[in-house]
Design a protein around this motif. Structure first.
Motif, PDB file in Angstrom:
ATOM      1  N   LYS A 216       0.820  -1.214   0.000  1.00 22.55           N
ATOM      2  CA  LYS A 216       0.000   0.000   0.000  1.00 22.55           C
ATOM      3  C   LYS A 216       0.859   1.273   0.000  1.00 22.55           C
ATOM      4  CE  LYS A 216      -4.034   2.070   2.153  1.00 22.55           C
ATOM      5  NZ  LYS A 216      -5.041   1.971   3.196  1.00 22.55           N
ATOM      6  N   ILE A 217       2.000   1.257   0.705  1.00 26.08           N
ATOM      7  CA  ILE A 217       2.823   2.479   0.722  1.00 26.08           C
ATOM      8  C   ILE A 217       3.424   2.763  -0.657  1.00 26.08           C
ATOM      9  CG2 ILE A 217       3.348   2.322   3.187  1.00 26.08           C
ATOM     10  CD1 ILE A 217       6.191   1.420   2.411  1.00 26.08           C
ATOM     11  N   GLY A 218       3.574   1.710  -1.464  1.00 30.79           N
ATOM     12  CA  GLY A 218       4.052   1.914  -2.824  1.00 30.79           C
ATOM     13  C   GLY A 218       3.000   2.524  -3.731  1.00 30.79           C
ATOM     14  N   GLU A 219       1.759   2.363  -3.377  1.00 35.95           N
ATOM     15  CA  GLU A 219       0.648   2.860  -4.188  1.00 35.95           C
ATOM     16  C   GLU A 219       0.092   4.187  -3.697  1.00 35.95           C
ATOM     17  OE1 GLU A 219      -2.071  -0.385  -3.845  1.00 35.95           O
ATOM     18  OE2 GLU A 219      -0.917  -1.673  -5.187  1.00 35.95           O
ATOM     19  N   ASP A 220       0.268   4.490  -2.425  1.00 33.56           N
ATOM     20  CA  ASP A 220      -0.377   5.663  -1.822  1.00 33.56           C
ATOM     21  C   ASP A 220       0.641   6.489  -1.035  1.00 33.56           C
ATOM     22  OD1 ASP A 220      -1.971   7.494  -0.495  1.00 33.56           O
ATOM     23  OD2 ASP A 220      -3.401   6.005   0.241  1.00 33.56           O
ATOM     24  N   PRO A 221       1.208   7.537  -1.650  1.00 36.63           N
ATOM     25  CA  PRO A 221       2.215   8.356  -0.967  1.00 36.63           C
ATOM     26  C   PRO A 221       1.713   8.996   0.335  1.00 36.63           C
ATOM     27  CG  PRO A 221       2.176   8.872  -3.301  1.00 36.63           C
ATOM     28  CD  PRO A 221       1.006   7.958  -3.022  1.00 36.63           C
ATOM     29  N   ALA A 222       0.444   9.363   0.381  1.00 39.02           N
ATOM     30  CA  ALA A 222      -0.103   9.977   1.601  1.00 39.02           C
ATOM     31  C   ALA A 222      -0.114   8.963   2.738  1.00 39.02           C
ATOM     32  CB  ALA A 222      -1.505  10.522   1.348  1.00 39.02           C
ATOM     33  N   TYR A 223      -0.474   7.729   2.418  1.00 43.61           N
ATOM     34  CA  TYR A 223      -0.478   6.673   3.434  1.00 43.61           C
ATOM     35  C   TYR A 223       0.947   6.390   3.906  1.00 43.61           C
ATOM     36  CZ  TYR A 223      -1.526   2.287   5.772  1.00 43.61           C
ATOM     37  OH  TYR A 223      -1.653   1.300   6.720  1.00 43.61           O
ATOM     38  N   CYS A 224       1.873   6.419   2.971  1.00 42.01           N
ATOM     39  CA  CYS A 224       3.287   6.226   3.329  1.00 42.01           C
ATOM     40  C   CYS A 224       3.717   7.291   4.338  1.00 42.01           C
ATOM     41  CB  CYS A 224       4.148   6.287   2.070  1.00 42.01           C
ATOM     42  SG  CYS A 224       5.904   6.005   2.373  1.00 42.01           S
ATOM     43  N   GLN A 225       3.335   8.534   4.097  1.00 42.82           N
ATOM     44  CA  GLN A 225       3.677   9.623   5.019  1.00 42.82           C
ATOM     45  C   GLN A 225       3.058   9.386   6.392  1.00 42.82           C
ATOM     46  OE1 GLN A 225       5.786  12.369   4.621  1.00 42.82           O
ATOM     47  NE2 GLN A 225       6.389  11.135   2.865  1.00 42.82           N
ATOM     48  N   GLN A 226       1.826   8.896   6.419  1.00 47.00           N
ATOM     49  CA  GLN A 226       1.162   8.607   7.689  1.00 47.00           C
ATOM     50  C   GLN A 226       1.939   7.552   8.481  1.00 47.00           C
ATOM     51  OE1 GLN A 226      -2.758   7.341   6.619  1.00 47.00           O
ATOM     52  NE2 GLN A 226      -3.571   9.418   6.474  1.00 47.00           N
ATOM     53  N   LEU A 227       2.376   6.515   7.792  1.00 45.95           N
ATOM     54  CA  LEU A 227       3.120   5.452   8.478  1.00 45.95           C
ATOM     55  C   LEU A 227       4.506   5.925   8.904  1.00 45.95           C
ATOM     56  CD1 LEU A 227       2.177   2.211   6.518  1.00 45.95           C
ATOM     57  CD2 LEU A 227       1.326   3.004   8.723  1.00 45.95           C
ATOM     58  N   LEU A 228       5.129   6.760   8.102  1.00 43.55           N
ATOM     59  CA  LEU A 228       6.423   7.315   8.493  1.00 43.55           C
ATOM     60  C   LEU A 228       6.289   8.100   9.794  1.00 43.55           C
ATOM     61  CD1 LEU A 228       7.770   8.452   5.014  1.00 43.55           C
ATOM     62  CD2 LEU A 228       8.784   6.678   6.472  1.00 43.55           C
ATOM     63  N   GLN A 229       5.204   8.835   9.932  1.00 39.59           N
ATOM     64  CA  GLN A 229       4.945   9.583  11.151  1.00 39.59           C
ATOM     65  C   GLN A 229       4.612   8.650  12.307  1.00 39.59           C
ATOM     66  OE1 GLN A 229       1.939  12.408  10.014  1.00 39.59           O
ATOM     67  NE2 GLN A 229       3.435  13.792   9.107  1.00 39.59           N
ATOM     68  N   LYS A 230       3.776   7.640  12.027  1.00 44.03           N
ATOM     69  CA  LYS A 230       3.374   6.685  13.060  1.00 44.03           C
ATOM     70  C   LYS A 230       4.573   5.972  13.662  1.00 44.03           C
ATOM     71  CE  LYS A 230       0.750   2.429  13.684  1.00 44.03           C
ATOM     72  NZ  LYS A 230      -0.100   1.429  13.060  1.00 44.03           N
TER      73      LYS A 230
END
Length: 64
Positions: free
Chosen positions: A46-60
């Motif tokens: 999912k992080i490869g498909e959704d940059p916004a989600y990737c940012q959320q997980l990086l913060q998490k």
């Protein structure tokens, strides 16, 4: 004189962009390792498909 300063400024910008990309790559690599240890293979996809989600997980995971 202004031309020389412009060149120096442009070199600094390019170096800053390069460093930022390297840091981003390191953060994403660390995130992938953490997610794989957690068994979250779907999250990695999912992080490869959704940059916004990737940012959320990086913060998490406190990577940024």
């Amino acid at each position: 004189m202004c031309e020389i300063l412009d060149r120096i400024e442009n070199r600094g910008k390019k170096e800053g962009i390069r460093m930022g990309r390297e840091m981003e790559q390191e953060h994403i690599s660390k995130l992938i390792v953490l997610l794989s240890h957690d068994g979250s293979l779907q999250e990695i996809e999912k992080i490869g498909e959704d940059p916004a989600y990737c940012q959320q997980l990086l913060q998490k995971y406190n990577l940024i």
